[in-house]
Design an enzyme around this catalytic site. Structure first.
Site, short mmCIF file in Angstrom:
data_model
loop_
_atom_site.label_atom_id
_atom_site.label_comp_id
_atom_site.label_asym_id
_atom_site.label_seq_id
_atom_site.Cartn_x
_atom_site.Cartn_y
_atom_site.Cartn_z
CG HIS A 143 33.73 33.57 39.69
ND1 HIS A 143 34.10 34.13 38.50
CD2 HIS A 143 33.09 32.42 39.39
CE1 HIS A 143 33.68 33.36 37.50
NE2 HIS A 143 33.07 32.31 38.02
CB CYS A 201 38.39 39.34 39.62
SG CYS A 201 38.59 38.66 37.96
#
Length: 151
Positions: free
Chosen positions: A62, A117
């Site tokens: 993440h 991301c």
């Protein structure tokens, strides 16, 4: 709720591929990939590298953005990795990564593979002027791979 099941697979595939290319590979997966463990492993990889070494840093997990606290971001946001302990507020921001990279010795070639991301500028300013160093023949290849895929 934060599981990214494919990240450990990705790290293992990178590890196999790089090992086949004669890299020494170190991995941190899942709960072992805490902020402090990642900084220690990445710092050790960078600090132990000498001129002629080729080192690789890979992250799959993440990523996020947080408010920029030191005013160095034009969009007022720092990019950040989410290590295993990120839910306790232990993010790894681009300033942390830059501090480790700033310790690179001349003649060390660092390649980063970032799969998360908000990774677009997380390793900005790695090499002044954007020039990559070319390792000489016979250079030593090492790789630090880590992934924070499950929390």
């Amino acid at each position: 709720p934060y599981d990214l099941a494919g990240c450990v697979n990705d790290a293992k595939n990178w590890a196999r591929t790089l090992a086949a290319l004669q890299f020494e590979v170190t991995t941190l997966h899942d709960q072992a990939a805490t902020r402090s463990a990642v900084l220690a492993a990445f710092g050790s990889l960078v600090s132990s590298a000498t001129a002629g070494d080729v080192i690789v840093f890979q992250f799959a997990g993440h990523g996020t953005q947080v408010d920029d606290m030191d005013g160095d971001e034009s969009d007022s946001l720092d990019e950040a990795f989410c290590p295993a302990d990120f839910t306790q507020g232990r993010l790894l921001i681009d300033d942390d990564i830059r501090a480790v990279i700033a310790e690179l010795k001349p003649g060390v070639n660092l390649t980063c593979f970032i799969d998360c991301c908000h990774s677009g500028t997380i390793t900005r300013a790695l090499v002044p002027g954007g020039r990559a160093a070319t390792p000489p023949p016979g250079s030593r290849a090492r790789c630090g791979i880590w992934v924070a895929s499950r929390s």
